[in-house]
Structure formats: C-alpha cells, structure tokens
Write a protein that holds these residues in place. Structure first.
Motif, PDB file in Angstrom:
ATOM      1  N   PRO A   2       0.832  -1.213   0.000  1.00  0.00           N
ATOM      2  CA  PRO A   2       0.000   0.000   0.000  1.00  0.00           C
ATOM      3  C   PRO A   2       0.862   1.257   0.000  1.00  0.00           C
ATOM      4  CG  PRO A   2      -0.820  -1.608   1.590  1.00  0.00           C
ATOM      5  CD  PRO A   2       0.507  -2.118   1.113  1.00  0.00           C
ATOM      6  N   THR A   3       0.313   2.322  -0.574  1.00  0.00           N
ATOM      7  CA  THR A   3       1.056   3.564  -0.740  1.00  0.00           C
ATOM      8  C   THR A   3       0.768   4.540   0.388  1.00  0.00           C
ATOM      9  OG1 THR A   3       0.919   3.307  -3.138  1.00  0.00           O
ATOM     10  CG2 THR A   3       1.463   5.504  -2.301  1.00  0.00           C
ATOM     11  N   PRO A   4       1.792   4.994   1.131  1.00  0.00           N
ATOM     12  CA  PRO A   4       1.569   6.035   2.150  1.00  0.00           C
ATOM     13  C   PRO A   4       1.018   7.295   1.481  1.00  0.00           C
ATOM     14  CG  PRO A   4       3.744   5.042   2.399  1.00  0.00           C
ATOM     15  CD  PRO A   4       3.198   4.568   1.086  1.00  0.00           C
ATOM     16  N   THR A   5      -0.016   7.871   2.073  1.00  0.00           N
ATOM     17  CA  THR A   5      -0.701   9.018   1.490  1.00  0.00           C
ATOM     18  C   THR A   5      -0.868  10.106   2.541  1.00  0.00           C
ATOM     19  OG1 THR A   5      -1.898   7.561  -0.022  1.00  0.00           O
ATOM     20  CG2 THR A   5      -2.807   9.765   0.326  1.00  0.00           C
ATOM     21  N   SER A  21      -2.249  11.076   7.838  1.00  0.00           N
ATOM     22  CA  SER A  21      -1.616  10.113   6.936  1.00  0.00           C
ATOM     23  C   SER A  21      -2.351   8.781   7.000  1.00  0.00           C
ATOM     24  CB  SER A  21      -0.140   9.906   7.302  1.00  0.00           C
ATOM     25  OG  SER A  21       0.583  11.101   7.129  1.00  0.00           O
ATOM     26  N   PHE A  22      -2.411   8.116   5.854  1.00  0.00           N
ATOM     27  CA  PHE A  22      -3.046   6.799   5.773  1.00  0.00           C
ATOM     28  C   PHE A  22      -2.458   6.074   4.568  1.00  0.00           C
ATOM     29  CE2 PHE A  22      -5.438   9.634   3.125  1.00  0.00           C
ATOM     30  CZ  PHE A  22      -5.870   8.873   2.055  1.00  0.00           C
ATOM     31  N   GLU A  23      -2.958   4.880   4.261  1.00  0.00           N
ATOM     32  CA  GLU A  23      -2.441   4.103   3.136  1.00  0.00           C
ATOM     33  C   GLU A  23      -3.521   3.888   2.084  1.00  0.00           C
ATOM     34  OE1 GLU A  23      -0.859   0.512   4.875  1.00  0.00           O
ATOM     35  OE2 GLU A  23       1.164   1.405   5.007  1.00  0.00           O
ATOM     36  N   ARG A  24      -3.165   4.134   0.825  1.00  0.00           N
ATOM     37  CA  ARG A  24      -4.000   3.760  -0.321  1.00  0.00           C
ATOM     38  C   ARG A  24      -3.580   2.373  -0.802  1.00  0.00           C
ATOM     39  NH1 ARG A  24      -8.241   7.473  -0.963  1.00  0.00           N
ATOM     40  NH2 ARG A  24      -7.461   9.615  -1.221  1.00  0.00           N
ATOM     41  N   ARG A  25      -4.528   1.657  -1.404  1.00  0.00           N
ATOM     42  CA  ARG A  25      -4.201   0.343  -1.953  1.00  0.00           C
ATOM     43  C   ARG A  25      -3.286   0.470  -3.158  1.00  0.00           C
ATOM     44  NH1 ARG A  25      -9.763   0.982  -3.808  1.00  0.00           N
ATOM     45  NH2 ARG A  25      -9.907   0.962  -6.105  1.00  0.00           N
ATOM     46  N   ASP A  26      -2.505  -0.556  -3.408  1.00  0.00           N
ATOM     47  CA  ASP A  26      -1.792  -0.667  -4.679  1.00  0.00           C
ATOM     48  C   ASP A  26      -2.820  -0.853  -5.792  1.00  0.00           C
ATOM     49  OD1 ASP A  26       0.819  -0.327  -4.065  1.00  0.00           O
ATOM     50  OD2 ASP A  26       1.294  -2.442  -3.840  1.00  0.00           O
ATOM     51  N   MET A 125      -9.751  -2.008   1.135  1.00  0.00           N
ATOM     52  CA  MET A 125      -8.893  -1.786   2.296  1.00  0.00           C
ATOM     53  C   MET A 125      -9.637  -1.941   3.613  1.00  0.00           C
ATOM     54  SD  MET A 125      -5.837  -1.041   1.107  1.00  0.00           S
ATOM     55  CE  MET A 125      -4.920  -0.037   2.304  1.00  0.00           C
TER      56      MET A 125
END
Length: 354
Positions: A2-5, A21-26, A125
């Motif tokens: 997952p991508t840090p956003t 901050s959170f994570e987006r899916r690949d 997610m």
C-alpha cells in the motif's frame, strides 16, 4: 505494498482540519492511480467534516472534485495510461448490475447505493473511503474521467466534477436548448455553472437571486438578466413564461413563487438539499398548469464524461479562487457567508508544506 498518502482530515465534528496520513491500496487490475493536482471544495465537504449530516465516519478526508495525473494503471486498464490527466467526481463505485447501473445512472444505484469518494465503504482496504484532500488516490477505471482541457485550466476544471455535473445532468435530462426560457435559482457554486451550461446549450437564461448586486455577474456568466426574487412585481412580470427552472438553493424556501413562473408543462428541478424541509408547495400551482416539481442527483459516469467534453468544446470552466490546504478552515468560514466567487480549489502542492 500500500502507498503512504498524506492528507488533511477532520477527526471529530468540532476538530479543525489537520494533517493526516493513511495508506492507499496498490492498483489492482482495473485500477488507476492518480497524483492529485487540484481538488475543489464543495459545501458537502463542510457538512460532512463538521458532522452536520448524519453518518460522518471519522477520520474524514473530504474532497470529490479531483483532477490529477495518472502515475500507474492496473493490467486490465484500457482507457488510461501513465501521464494522462484524469478526474474523479463524487463516486468511486456502485453495484454495477441493478437497473440504474445498467442504464449508466450509477448515482441512483438501487442495490448498495453509490460508493462515495469519501465517507463510503472501502471494499478493498476496509473501513471507509478517503477523498481528494490528499496527494494520491486509487480508483477503479470505471469511475475515472478523461480530462482534455488545457493544463492551464485544470484547477478550474476540478469543480466540474460536482458543480458541473450536478447542473448539466438536469439541464440535459429535461432537454434544455435553443428557444427555451430557463431560470437558475441562486448564483453560487452550482448556480454559476448552471448559467454557463444553460447558455451554452442555447437557452435564454435568467438568474433568480435575492441580491440585485449580482446582476452584472449574472450577465457576464451568460444570463440575459437577473430577477430579484423578493421583488413581487419583478417576479409577476415573468409569470407563466419559463420552460424550465433549475433551483440550486440548499436552504428551505418558498417554492410556489418559482412554480408560478413556469409555463404549462414546465418543470422546476431541485438540486440543493436543505437542512429542513421546504414549505409544501400549493397543489394548485402544479395541477392547473400541469407543471412538475422534480429532483436530480449529480450524474452517471458516462454523462459526467459527456459534460466534461461539452465544457471543453464550449470553453467552460468554473470561476475559482485558489487556496492552500492550510487555509481550508478559513475557506469553510467564507463558504458559510457565501464569500467566494464561485468555488474554492485547493492547490494540492501546498500539502507538501504541511
């Protein structure tokens, strides 16, 4: 992975927007990953972030008027490639198989309801969706729009993803065009786009407003004139003369004064949702002229693409004021006071400084 956003979020109804901050899916097979360049600020963002509508899920990252650059695509994606400019509006998903979805009207999804770009269920997610007040987003290709405006216009294109389609869809559905007299109630973020689009469709456009000082702006945007709605004599001169009225006002008000202006078989369509109900209109105002009172919700993905292409063809964008993400609370305060002409847009480069 997952991508840090990075983003701005509200963590509670009374909490100011702040870095988050959170994570987006690949990207999955049918996904498009977009680095966000600009995000418009809609009144819905404020209502949701501040808990003014029921059901806000915190932390809340608003934003559904998104324009950005494609940075990755899944293996099954066919309509986008890295480097393209793309848009994301109010929806990122729907059931895909109910009658409304089959008709390309995903906003009226009858099984699950459409999945909101923020505050909707995140089926990949888990938890809920996070919107465009962020530096990056990943969306199924079926809910991504092609943006062909010049790059210098991209900030002003962002509000088309909500304000543009919310006004275009009813104007298109009720077949507004040359030879018709059309009224737009309210000259704000929605109303100013309604004027531009209706005029581009060839209609003779009038704005209804309580503010006579907006006349010059209404004419600049494409209206023939502004009618002061609290001036009974001015309103009376237009009785029984409008083919269609698009009412963009999101506060409870007297609908009868506008219904009385419609011709026989005319329609007034509401796109604003007030916090308290409108006073019930007189049935006689409808029955004795076979008038209709209707509503409309954004637009489907195919129609949103049609709107973007129409706006590009006719040189239409939103009138905007650019802000940094750090100024979002000030922007919200000004929105409440109607102190913006006519849409705030966040330059997401400012998120780096946050």
């Amino acid at each position: 992975m997952p991508t840090p956003t990075n983003a701005y979020a509200a963590t509670a109804p009374d909490a100011p927007m702040a870095p988050f901050s959170f994570e987006r899916r690949d990207p999955q097979a049918s996904d498009v990953a977009i680095d966000i360049l600009y995000c418009g600020v809609c009144h819905s963002d404020l209502h949701t972030a501040k808990g003014e509508w029921e059901g806000t899920l915190y932390p809340c990252v608003p934003g559904h008027e998104i324009v950005g650059r494609v940075v990755a695509v899944g293996d099954a994606v066919t309509r986008f490639k890295v480097g393209d400019i793309a848009g994301v509006g109010c929806m990122v998903g729907s059931c895909g198989h109910c009658p409304s979805c089959d008709d390309g009207e995903e906003q009226y999804c009858e099984t699950t309801g459409f999945v909101g770009t923020y505050n909707g269920p995140d089926t990949v997610m888990g938890g809920h969706t996070f919107g465009g007040y962020s530096d990056h987003i990943v969306v199924d290709e079926g809910f991504v729009l092609k943006v062909t405006h010049d790059e210098g216009d991209l900030a002003a294109v962002a509000p088309l993803l909500c304000a543009g389609i919310t006004t275009y869809s009813p104007l298109r559905h009720w077949k507004v065009g040359p030879g018709q007299k059309v009224g737009i109630v309210g000259l704000g973020g929605l109303g100013h786009m309604g004027v531009k689009i209706a005029a581009a469709m060839g209609a003779e456009v009038y704005v209804f407003s309580t503010s006579p000082g907006k006349r010059d702006d209404a004419i600049r945007l494409g209206a023939k004139d502004l009618i002061v709605s609290k001036d009974a004599d001015a309103m009376a001169t237009h009785a029984n003369s409008f083919d269609f009225i698009l009412n963009t006002v999101a506060a409870a008000h007297d609908l009868d004064q506008f219904l009385a202006l419609l011709k026989r078989d005319g329609t007034m369509t509401l796109v604003g949702v007030p916090e308290t109900p409108h006073p019930s209109p007189s049935v006689g105002n409808l029955v004795f002229r076979r008038r209709a009172l209707a509503g409309s919700l954004i637009g489907g993905i195919a129609e949103t693409q049609e709107m973007l292409d129409f706006c590009k063809e006719h040189g239409l964008t939103s009138d905007i004021e650019m802000i940094a993400i750090q100024d979002i609370e000030t922007a919200y305060d000004r929105m409440v006071k109607s102190d913006v002409k006519y849409r705030f847009v966040i330059d997401m480069q400012s998120l780096k400084a946050a």
